[in-house]
Enzyme design. Structure first.
Site, PDB file in Angstrom:
ATOM      1  N   ASP A 144       0.832  -1.215   0.000  1.00  0.00           N
ATOM      2  CA  ASP A 144       0.000   0.000   0.000  1.00  0.00           C
ATOM      3  C   ASP A 144       0.867   1.265   0.000  1.00  0.00           C
ATOM      4  O   ASP A 144       0.483   2.291  -0.585  1.00  0.00           O
ATOM      5  CB  ASP A 144      -1.035  -0.017   1.143  1.00  0.00           C
ATOM      6  CG  ASP A 144      -0.440  -0.239   2.542  1.00  0.00           C
ATOM      7  OD1 ASP A 144      -1.232  -0.370   3.495  1.00  0.00           O
ATOM      8  OD2 ASP A 144       0.796  -0.301   2.678  1.00  0.00           O
ATOM      9  N   HIS A 148       0.912   3.956  -2.874  1.00  0.00           N
ATOM     10  CA  HIS A 148       0.717   5.355  -2.466  1.00  0.00           C
ATOM     11  C   HIS A 148       1.725   6.247  -3.187  1.00  0.00           C
ATOM     12  O   HIS A 148       1.361   7.256  -3.805  1.00  0.00           O
ATOM     13  CB  HIS A 148       0.897   5.461  -0.937  1.00  0.00           C
ATOM     14  CG  HIS A 148       0.859   6.851  -0.382  1.00  0.00           C
ATOM     15  ND1 HIS A 148      -0.175   7.328   0.376  1.00  0.00           N
ATOM     16  CD2 HIS A 148       1.757   7.868  -0.471  1.00  0.00           C
ATOM     17  CE1 HIS A 148       0.068   8.591   0.733  1.00  0.00           C
ATOM     18  NE2 HIS A 148       1.244   8.939   0.231  1.00  0.00           N
ATOM     19  N   GLU A 149       3.001   5.850  -3.169  1.00  0.00           N
ATOM     20  CA  GLU A 149       4.042   6.689  -3.776  1.00  0.00           C
ATOM     21  C   GLU A 149       3.922   6.742  -5.290  1.00  0.00           C
ATOM     22  O   GLU A 149       4.074   7.794  -5.900  1.00  0.00           O
ATOM     23  CB  GLU A 149       5.434   6.176  -3.371  1.00  0.00           C
ATOM     24  CG  GLU A 149       5.718   6.229  -1.881  1.00  0.00           C
ATOM     25  CD  GLU A 149       5.369   7.559  -1.219  1.00  0.00           C
ATOM     26  OE1 GLU A 149       5.151   7.565  -0.004  1.00  0.00           O
ATOM     27  OE2 GLU A 149       5.301   8.597  -1.905  1.00  0.00           O
ATOM     28  N   HIS A 152       1.314   9.107  -6.439  1.00  0.00           N
ATOM     29  CA  HIS A 152       1.770  10.508  -6.478  1.00  0.00           C
ATOM     30  C   HIS A 152       2.324  10.818  -7.869  1.00  0.00           C
ATOM     31  O   HIS A 152       2.136  11.905  -8.411  1.00  0.00           O
ATOM     32  CB  HIS A 152       2.857  10.771  -5.427  1.00  0.00           C
ATOM     33  CG  HIS A 152       2.342  11.053  -4.049  1.00  0.00           C
ATOM     34  ND1 HIS A 152       1.340  11.949  -3.789  1.00  0.00           N
ATOM     35  CD2 HIS A 152       2.719  10.542  -2.853  1.00  0.00           C
ATOM     36  CE1 HIS A 152       1.109  11.993  -2.476  1.00  0.00           C
ATOM     37  NE2 HIS A 152       1.941  11.140  -1.884  1.00  0.00           N
ATOM     38  N   TYR A 163       0.426  20.621  -3.606  1.00  0.00           N
ATOM     39  CA  TYR A 163       0.718  19.903  -2.368  1.00  0.00           C
ATOM     40  C   TYR A 163       0.649  20.825  -1.146  1.00  0.00           C
ATOM     41  O   TYR A 163       1.618  20.998  -0.389  1.00  0.00           O
ATOM     42  CB  TYR A 163       2.093  19.239  -2.461  1.00  0.00           C
ATOM     43  CG  TYR A 163       2.256  18.041  -1.552  1.00  0.00           C
ATOM     44  CD1 TYR A 163       3.186  18.039  -0.521  1.00  0.00           C
ATOM     45  CD2 TYR A 163       1.464  16.905  -1.724  1.00  0.00           C
ATOM     46  CE1 TYR A 163       3.340  16.948   0.317  1.00  0.00           C
ATOM     47  CE2 TYR A 163       1.613  15.807  -0.903  1.00  0.00           C
ATOM     48  CZ  TYR A 163       2.546  15.822   0.112  1.00  0.00           C
ATOM     49  OH  TYR A 163       2.694  14.732   0.929  1.00  0.00           O
ATOM     50  N   GLU A 172      -2.778  13.564  -1.004  1.00  0.00           N
ATOM     51  CA  GLU A 172      -2.482  12.468  -0.067  1.00  0.00           C
ATOM     52  C   GLU A 172      -3.594  11.433  -0.053  1.00  0.00           C
ATOM     53  O   GLU A 172      -3.348  10.223  -0.057  1.00  0.00           O
ATOM     54  CB  GLU A 172      -2.247  13.019   1.339  1.00  0.00           C
ATOM     55  CG  GLU A 172      -0.835  13.497   1.543  1.00  0.00           C
ATOM     56  CD  GLU A 172       0.173  12.383   1.298  1.00  0.00           C
ATOM     57  OE1 GLU A 172       1.085  12.582   0.485  1.00  0.00           O
ATOM     58  OE2 GLU A 172       0.021  11.300   1.876  1.00  0.00           O
ATOM     59  N   GLU A 183      -4.030  -2.809  -2.875  1.00  0.00           N
ATOM     60  CA  GLU A 183      -3.876  -3.899  -1.894  1.00  0.00           C
ATOM     61  C   GLU A 183      -5.022  -4.909  -2.090  1.00  0.00           C
ATOM     62  O   GLU A 183      -4.809  -6.122  -2.084  1.00  0.00           O
ATOM     63  CB  GLU A 183      -3.913  -3.309  -0.485  1.00  0.00           C
ATOM     64  CG  GLU A 183      -3.430  -4.207   0.613  1.00  0.00           C
ATOM     65  CD  GLU A 183      -3.359  -3.462   1.939  1.00  0.00           C
ATOM     66  OE1 GLU A 183      -4.353  -3.506   2.686  1.00  0.00           O
ATOM     67  OE2 GLU A 183      -2.330  -2.827   2.194  1.00  0.00           O
ATOM     68  N   ASN A 189      -6.499 -11.302   0.577  1.00  0.00           N
ATOM     69  CA  ASN A 189      -6.485 -11.921   1.918  1.00  0.00           C
ATOM     70  C   ASN A 189      -5.824 -11.012   2.960  1.00  0.00           C
ATOM     71  O   ASN A 189      -5.982 -11.208   4.151  1.00  0.00           O
ATOM     72  CB  ASN A 189      -5.721 -13.256   1.848  1.00  0.00           C
ATOM     73  CG  ASN A 189      -4.280 -13.030   1.383  1.00  0.00           C
ATOM     74  OD1 ASN A 189      -4.051 -12.163   0.535  1.00  0.00           O
ATOM     75  ND2 ASN A 189      -3.339 -13.749   1.955  1.00  0.00           N
ATOM     76  N   ASP A 207      -1.722  -2.053  14.315  1.00  0.00           N
ATOM     77  CA  ASP A 207      -1.677  -0.589  14.184  1.00  0.00           C
ATOM     78  C   ASP A 207      -1.142  -0.236  12.799  1.00  0.00           C
ATOM     79  O   ASP A 207      -0.757  -1.121  12.038  1.00  0.00           O
ATOM     80  CB  ASP A 207      -0.813   0.036  15.288  1.00  0.00           C
ATOM     81  CG  ASP A 207       0.656  -0.325  15.114  1.00  0.00           C
ATOM     82  OD1 ASP A 207       1.491   0.449  15.603  1.00  0.00           O
ATOM     83  OD2 ASP A 207       0.951  -1.361  14.480  1.00  0.00           O
ATOM     84  N   ASP A 233       3.634  20.730   7.863  1.00  0.00           N
ATOM     85  CA  ASP A 233       3.354  19.663   6.894  1.00  0.00           C
ATOM     86  C   ASP A 233       2.476  20.144   5.740  1.00  0.00           C
ATOM     87  O   ASP A 233       1.464  19.526   5.380  1.00  0.00           O
ATOM     88  CB  ASP A 233       2.695  18.462   7.598  1.00  0.00           C
ATOM     89  CG  ASP A 233       2.617  17.222   6.699  1.00  0.00           C
ATOM     90  OD1 ASP A 233       3.494  17.082   5.825  1.00  0.00           O
ATOM     91  OD2 ASP A 233       1.688  16.416   6.883  1.00  0.00           O
ATOM     92  N   HIS A 238      -0.957  15.378   5.578  1.00  0.00           N
ATOM     93  CA  HIS A 238      -0.985  13.967   5.993  1.00  0.00           C
ATOM     94  C   HIS A 238      -1.968  13.703   7.121  1.00  0.00           C
ATOM     95  O   HIS A 238      -2.143  12.569   7.526  1.00  0.00           O
ATOM     96  CB  HIS A 238       0.408  13.512   6.428  1.00  0.00           C
ATOM     97  CG  HIS A 238       1.377  13.414   5.307  1.00  0.00           C
ATOM     98  ND1 HIS A 238       2.322  14.386   5.051  1.00  0.00           N
ATOM     99  CD2 HIS A 238       1.547  12.455   4.364  1.00  0.00           C
ATOM    100  CE1 HIS A 238       3.035  14.029   4.004  1.00  0.00           C
ATOM    101  NE2 HIS A 238       2.586  12.870   3.566  1.00  0.00           N
TER     102      HIS A 238
HETATM  103  C1  LIG Z   1       3.710  12.766   8.861  1.00  0.00           C
HETATM  104  C2  LIG Z   1       4.001  12.077   7.564  1.00  0.00           C
HETATM  105  C3  LIG Z   1       3.341  10.982   7.028  1.00  0.00           C
HETATM  106  C4  LIG Z   1       3.981  10.717   5.833  1.00  0.00           C
HETATM  107  C5  LIG Z   1       3.627   9.659   4.861  1.00  0.00           C
HETATM  108  O1  LIG Z   1       2.486   9.302   4.723  1.00  0.00           O
HETATM  109  N1  LIG Z   1       4.658   9.161   4.136  1.00  0.00           N
HETATM  110  C6  LIG Z   1       4.406   8.240   3.083  1.00  0.00           C
HETATM  111  C7  LIG Z   1       4.476   6.825   3.573  1.00  0.00           C
HETATM  112  F1  LIG Z   1       4.410   6.043   2.521  1.00  0.00           F
HETATM  113  F2  LIG Z   1       5.644   6.624   4.233  1.00  0.00           F
HETATM  114  F3  LIG Z   1       3.458   6.579   4.397  1.00  0.00           F
HETATM  115  N2  LIG Z   1       5.016  11.555   5.660  1.00  0.00           N
HETATM  116  O2  LIG Z   1       5.021  12.421   6.701  1.00  0.00           O
HETATM  117 CA   LIG Z   2       2.721  -2.589  14.014  1.00  0.00          CA
HETATM  118 CA   LIG Z   3      -3.250  -1.430   4.002  1.00  0.00          CA
HETATM  119 ZN   LIG Z   4       1.990  10.804   0.126  1.00  0.00          ZN
END
Ligand SMILES: Cc1cc(C(=O)NCC(F)(F)F)no1
Ligand SMILES: [Ca+2]
Ligand SMILES: [Ca+2]
Ligand SMILES: [Zn+2]
Length: 315
Positions: A144, A148-149, A152, A163, A172, A183, A189, A207, A233, A238
């Protein structure tokens, strides 16, 4: 130099074995030749290349290779393998040719800096830290997070959401939503509505970095009433992403909705309607319009989008 695509393998961050597409390169070093198996996947229409920064911060660093078909670098194994999964998702689901829709090379760098508990898209490539073993494992170990990256990157060639503040929180959120959709596509699963759980705090169970189902679980807002007006930020991108993230969760889990319909609505909005300065209300309208385009005016799908955004305080 001669190159040919071969199959190799390696152990990932979580100790699982993955099959990898490698490039077998015979290099000349002075008057002897050496055969290198490089993390360069030539089997897809977009080349996927994985580098190591060797715990420095110069990018992209050097291509990860082995003298055998076994890649002995878990962070690189997962970065290389999961980038292919994300490419396949965008191709299979939407016919998209990778990050720019033009099959640009997909570059990832692992072992960025030291004890770096984060990952990012730097405008040209994906970059992953090793974590510190307490707050996280190597970040490329989470599909995931890689999704996510890479999303972007897709956003940069589409809406290119600024941003900062609400457009930044949307940026985000779209990365978190597609991280979750991917995912589900690849690991039903292990599917959940949380971000980074596979690599987050190895000593603590159940968590994650963020939750889309209940953003407040990790201190993020789930309603406009709790929008975090801050200058840190980039205006809390985020944390305020919790509000559109909650809307995404509500849409996908509404009666008559599926993840498959939700991801089609989200992709159409990202490509056809969102712009750099879109705020939360503009996203609601873009997603409703996308649902109308796909499923009709006053459809169950369009009404689910409308109701979800109103439930998080966006009218
Ligand atoms: C606070 C904060 C959260 C993030 C974040 O989401 N990073 C991307 C991840 F892929 F590492 F999650 N960066 O600074
Ligand atoms: Ca954990
Ligand atoms: Ca997940
Ligand atoms: Zn991000």
């Amino acid at each position: 130099i001669r190159t040919v695509s071969v199959t190799g393998s390696g152990i990932g961050v979580l100790g699982d074995t993955k099959t990898l597409n490698l490039d077998k390169v015979t290099v000349k070093i002075r008057n002897k030749t050496e055969t290198q198996y490089q993390t360069n996947d030539l089997t897809r229409s977009a080349v996927i290349t994985t580098y190591t920064a060797n715990n420095a911060t110069r990018l992209p660093g050097s291509i990860v290779y082995s003298l055998s078909q076994i890649i002995n670098d878990p962070a690189a194994v997962d970065a290389h393998y999961y980038a292919g999964v994300v490419y396949d998702y965008y191709k299979t689901k939407f016919g998209r040719n990778g990050i720019d829709n033009g099959n640009m090379t997909i570059k990832s760098t692992v072992h960025y800096s030291r004890n770096y508990v984060n990952a990012f898209w730097n405008g040209s490539q994906m970059v992953y830290g090793d974590g510190d073993g307490v707050n996280s494992l190597a970040l490329s170990g989470g599909l995931d997070i890689i999704a996510h990256e890479m999303t972007h990157g897709v956003d940069e060639y589409e809406a290119d959401l600024i941003y900062k503040d609400q457009s930044g929180a949307l940026n985000e959120s779209f990365s978190d939503c597609f991280g979750t959709f991917i995912e589900y596509f690849a690991q039903k699963n292990k599917f959940d509505w949380e971000m980074g759980e596979d690599v987050w705090t190895p000593k603590i169970a159940n968590d994650a970095l963020r939750s889309l189902q209940d953003p407040t679980k990790y201190g993020d807002p789930a309603h406009m009433n709790d929008y975090n007006y801050t200058t840190s930020d980039n205006g809390g991108v985020h944390t305020n992403c919790g509000i559109p993230n909650k809307a995404c969760y509500l849409i996908a889990t509404s009666s008559g909705m599926t993840i498959e319909k939700t991801e089609q609505i989200y992709y159409r909005a990202l490509v056809n309607y969102l712009t750099q300065s879109s705020d939360f209300k503009a996203a609601k309208e873009a997603l409703i319009q996308s649902a109308v385009d796909l499923y009709g005016v006053n459809s169950v799908e369009a009404n689910a989008v409308k109701a979800a955004f109103e439930a998080v305080g966006i009218y």
